[in-house]
Design an enzyme around this catalytic site. Structure first.
Site, PDB file in Angstrom:
ATOM      1  N   ASP A   1       0.859  -1.181   0.000  1.00  0.00           N
ATOM      2  CA  ASP A   1       0.000   0.000   0.000  1.00  0.00           C
ATOM      3  C   ASP A   1       0.901   1.238   0.000  1.00  0.00           C
ATOM      4  O   ASP A   1       1.635   1.478   0.979  1.00  0.00           O
ATOM      5  CB  ASP A   1      -0.846  -0.063   1.291  1.00  0.00           C
ATOM      6  CG  ASP A   1      -2.082   0.791   1.242  1.00  0.00           C
ATOM      7  OD1 ASP A   1      -2.057   1.825   0.562  1.00  0.00           O
ATOM      8  OD2 ASP A   1      -3.059   0.425   1.928  1.00  0.00           O
TER       9      ASP A   1
ATOM     10  N   GLU B   1      -6.716   3.996  -5.277  1.00  0.00           N
ATOM     11  CA  GLU B   1      -7.813   4.413  -4.400  1.00  0.00           C
ATOM     12  C   GLU B   1      -8.154   5.847  -4.762  1.00  0.00           C
ATOM     13  O   GLU B   1      -7.284   6.727  -4.730  1.00  0.00           O
ATOM     14  CB  GLU B   1      -7.414   4.322  -2.927  1.00  0.00           C
ATOM     15  CG  GLU B   1      -8.627   4.514  -2.029  1.00  0.00           C
ATOM     16  CD  GLU B   1      -8.352   5.293  -0.761  1.00  0.00           C
ATOM     17  OE1 GLU B   1      -9.152   5.225   0.171  1.00  0.00           O
ATOM     18  OE2 GLU B   1      -7.338   6.019  -0.700  1.00  0.00           O
TER      19      GLU B   1
ATOM     20  N   HIS C   1     -10.609  -0.942   5.615  1.00  0.00           N
ATOM     21  CA  HIS C   1     -10.275  -0.470   6.961  1.00  0.00           C
ATOM     22  C   HIS C   1     -10.810   0.930   7.256  1.00  0.00           C
ATOM     23  O   HIS C   1     -10.613   1.436   8.358  1.00  0.00           O
ATOM     24  CB  HIS C   1      -8.747  -0.487   7.114  1.00  0.00           C
ATOM     25  CG  HIS C   1      -8.103   0.466   6.148  1.00  0.00           C
ATOM     26  ND1 HIS C   1      -8.087   0.232   4.787  1.00  0.00           N
ATOM     27  CD2 HIS C   1      -7.501   1.660   6.333  1.00  0.00           C
ATOM     28  CE1 HIS C   1      -7.491   1.251   4.193  1.00  0.00           C
ATOM     29  NE2 HIS C   1      -7.128   2.136   5.101  1.00  0.00           N
TER      30      HIS C   1
HETATM   31  O1  TEU Z   1      -8.357   6.959   2.685  1.00  0.00           O
HETATM   32  C1  TEU Z   1      -8.807   7.976   1.878  1.00  0.00           C
HETATM   33  C2  TEU Z   1     -10.092   8.593   2.231  1.00  0.00           C
HETATM   34  O2  TEU Z   1     -10.361   9.691   1.817  1.00  0.00           O
HETATM   35  C3  TEU Z   1     -11.055   7.902   3.066  1.00  0.00           C
HETATM   36  O3  TEU Z   1     -11.520   6.680   2.833  1.00  0.00           O
HETATM   37  C4  TEU Z   1     -11.130   8.458   4.411  1.00  0.00           C
HETATM   38  O4  TEU Z   1     -10.854   7.497   5.369  1.00  0.00           O
HETATM   39  C5  TEU Z   1     -12.534   8.959   4.547  1.00  0.00           C
HETATM   40  O5  TEU Z   1     -12.689  10.018   3.654  1.00  0.00           O
HETATM   41  C6  TEU Z   1     -12.797   9.452   5.893  1.00  0.00           C
HETATM   42  O6  TEU Z   1     -14.160   9.774   5.981  1.00  0.00           O
HETATM   43  C7  TEU Z   1      -7.021   6.612   2.602  1.00  0.00           C
HETATM   44  C8  TEU Z   1      -6.727   5.490   3.581  1.00  0.00           C
HETATM   45  O7  TEU Z   1      -7.441   4.348   3.191  1.00  0.00           O
HETATM   46  C9  TEU Z   1      -7.041   5.965   4.962  1.00  0.00           C
HETATM   47  O8  TEU Z   1      -6.909   4.941   5.924  1.00  0.00           O
HETATM   48  C10 TEU Z   1      -6.111   7.112   5.274  1.00  0.00           C
HETATM   49  O9  TEU Z   1      -6.435   7.668   6.516  1.00  0.00           O
HETATM   50  C11 TEU Z   1      -6.183   8.199   4.208  1.00  0.00           C
HETATM   51  O10 TEU Z   1      -6.161   7.695   2.882  1.00  0.00           O
HETATM   52  C12 TEU Z   1      -4.986   9.112   4.319  1.00  0.00           C
HETATM   53  O11 TEU Z   1      -3.836   8.451   3.908  1.00  0.00           O
END
Ligand code: TEU
Ligand code: CA
Length: 531
Positions: A93, A239, A313
């Protein structure tokens, strides 16, 4: 590629080999036989790089080092080689939109080194953008009399991809991990890396200033050309935050000159009232179906690969989402129905750890049990502690982060000591131990479903079409390929739904022996062949 299955491991909560309460790489190695039995192809590990863990590893301070919490580079090398023996490939990741403010680059920037200030966005002015975790996205540094940009926590400073030196460094990181035998990557919020310049204030929260920005496709093509292996087994998943179908058709175009497939989240916002995450008890079922159909049809038509997923997650557990199940039997049917509804569509299936056991939300009844920075920020900004706790029970990211439930011991066989995050508050939690030999369990069903899809070309390659999108209870779609049709019929609700199997269709699977209408959460897989 459409036949592949990715299993997401949230390393911190998967299996703790040395009993310090934190899951680790050696713990994953111990569980390789479990993973191999599920017949998945790739293991995606959430970030294991060195990090102060302010955002559980999404704040990387050294892209070349493994955080000692999770083990060492030797453990990772061993995992790669041991996994290979089971036919499993490892994906990492990569968090490239930002680094931790502990990263050497940011520290040099803070010390006044202008070369490294250019690695980030330092500005004499501040703008009115909001951080995704609440509060301002521009943070003031008195010693420099400047603000820096952080779209997430203030310890996650955004990297300046417009600086060639930054992209070069990131390419080096990617090549290093490929040289170690890594067979794919998930790129964190990769559609946020190109910001509109010059910066200006936003009429909204700022997202139009950096989402799917002007050079993002150029930067991904460059990364792809310079770094990705042309190995047919290599997979990249982007993502994408608040993106559009149009942009995704480019990110995952069938020439694969950017990424192989995409995670987008619109279908997981159908329980956000008026688009707002921190709300409760709302589910727009027809909205969900329309979103799934729009995306699937466009991606099918353009031969682009979608990533199929219900959880990760950052999401509440899917077993606890949408219409509630009233009994254990209903819950088991619901778990299976949800799996059928998602994974028999067209795309790579991405299963999140514990989903195959039907693990439910954490259900924490006290705020001190939460660890997630976003959840704590929300709680602190809400006027009513009782209401905000109830909302967290439904929406907190920690719901998806509790440990794997291997057995029925106090800590679920994850560790001998109390895990870093408390275990789910429930009476009888679903465990692997209880489900392993039960042919009717959610776990056994996931094994069956993965195997079924792999054996049926129509379920992998077939075109998709949807029916009765306005139906209040049923989600119906078909997959068609070389004269064969699979028809999937799912009752998404906790009430009986009228339905008659059409003439010419043979029942392949039902999650209930009932065939008179559809029971709550009943799902059918039907088959028809003109050959
Ligand atoms: O997540 C990106 C993201 O914008 C979301 O899924 C975020 O958790 C959500 O908007 C909150 O409401 C990624 C990762 O998967 C996440 O765990 C990280 O915190 C985030 O990026 C920052 O790196
Ligand atoms: Ca450990």
């Amino acid at each position: 590629m459409l036949d592949k299955v990715i299993y997401q491991i949230y390393v911190k909560s998967f299996n703790d080999s040395n009993n310090d309460g934190i899951g680790d790489i050696a713990g994953i190695i111990e569980k390789l036989p479990y993973l191999a039995l599920l017949k998945i192809d790739y293991l995606w590990l959430t970030p294991v790089f060195k990090s102060p863990q302010q955002d559980n590893g999404y704040d990387v301070s050294d892209y070349y080092a493994i955080d000692p919490l999770f083990g060492s580079i030797i453990d990772l090398e061993l995992l790669i080689s041991e996994a290979e023996k089971y036919g499993l490939k490892i994906m990492l990741d990569m968090v490239f939109n930002h680094t931790s403010t502990d990263h050497e680059w940011f520290q040099k920037a803070l010390a006044g080194d202008t070369k490294y200030q250019d690695f980030y966005f330092f500005s004499s002015d501040k703008y009115n953008w909001q951080s995704k975790f609440g509060g301002d996205a521009w943070e003031y540094i008195p010693s420099l009399d400047k603000y820096y940009l952080h779209l997430f926590d203030k310890t996650q400073a955004d990297l300046n991809w417009d600086n060639d030196a930054v992209r070069l460094e990131l390419h080096k990181v990617v090549k290093y991990w490929i040289s170690k035998g890594i067979k794919g990557f998930r790129f964190d919020v990769i559609n946020l890396v190109s910001k509109h310049q010059p910066f200006c204030n936003s009429l909204g929260d700022g997202r139009e200033q950096y989402t799917d920005g002007p050079k993002v496709h150029q930067y991904l093509q460059e990364l792809n050309q310079l770094c990705f292996s042309h190995d047919v087994d290599f997979i990249t998943v982007g993502e994408l935050s608040s993106t559009t179908i149009e942009e995704c058709l480019k990110y995952a175009n069938n020439k694969h000159d950017e990424l192989h497939c995409v995670f987008h989240f619109h279908h997981l916002k159908v329980d956000y009232k008026n688009g707002f995450k921190w709300t409760r008890d709302y589910f727009d079922f027809i909205g969900l179906k329309k979103i799934l159909a729009d995306w699937q049809l466009s991606m099918n038509e353009n031969d682009v690969c979608d990533a199929l997923f219900w959880s990760n997650h950052d999401q509440p557990r899917i077993a606890s989402r949408f219409y509630p199940a009233n009994t254990h039997v209903q819950q088991n049917m619901k778990n299976k129905m949800l799996a059928i509804s998602m994974y028999l569509m067209r795309g790579i299936s991405c299963i999140y750890q514990g989903e195959e056991l039907g693990i439910k939300n954490a259900n924490f009844s006290q705020i001190d049990l939460y660890q997630d920075v976003e959840s704590i920020n929300f709680y602190n900004s809400h006027p009513d502690p009782q209401i905000s706790l109830e909302i967290l029970k439904q929406k907190s990211r920690d719901n998806g982060r509790t440990v794997m439930q291997w057995n029925n011991e106090e800590y679920h066989g994850f560790s001998n000591i109390k895990p870093w995050l408390s275990v789910v508050e429930c009476n009888s939690c679903p465990s692997f131990q209880d489900q392993q030999f039960d042919p009717d369990s959610t776990y056994s069903f996931y094994k069956f479903l993965i195997a079924l899809k792999k054996e049926c070309p129509p379920l992998i390659y077939g075109d998709i079409s949807f029916e009765q999108l306005d139906h209040e209870q049923l989600f119906i779609y078909s997959r068609m390929y070389a004269g064969e049709t699979y028809l999937i019929v799912c009752n998404f609700t906790n009430k009986t739904a009228a339905y008659q199997i059409e003439a010419g269709y043979r029942l392949i699977y039902s999650n209930s022996s009932n065939l008179q209408d559809l029971l709550p959460f009943q799902a059918l897989i039907l088959h028809n062949s003109t050959n």
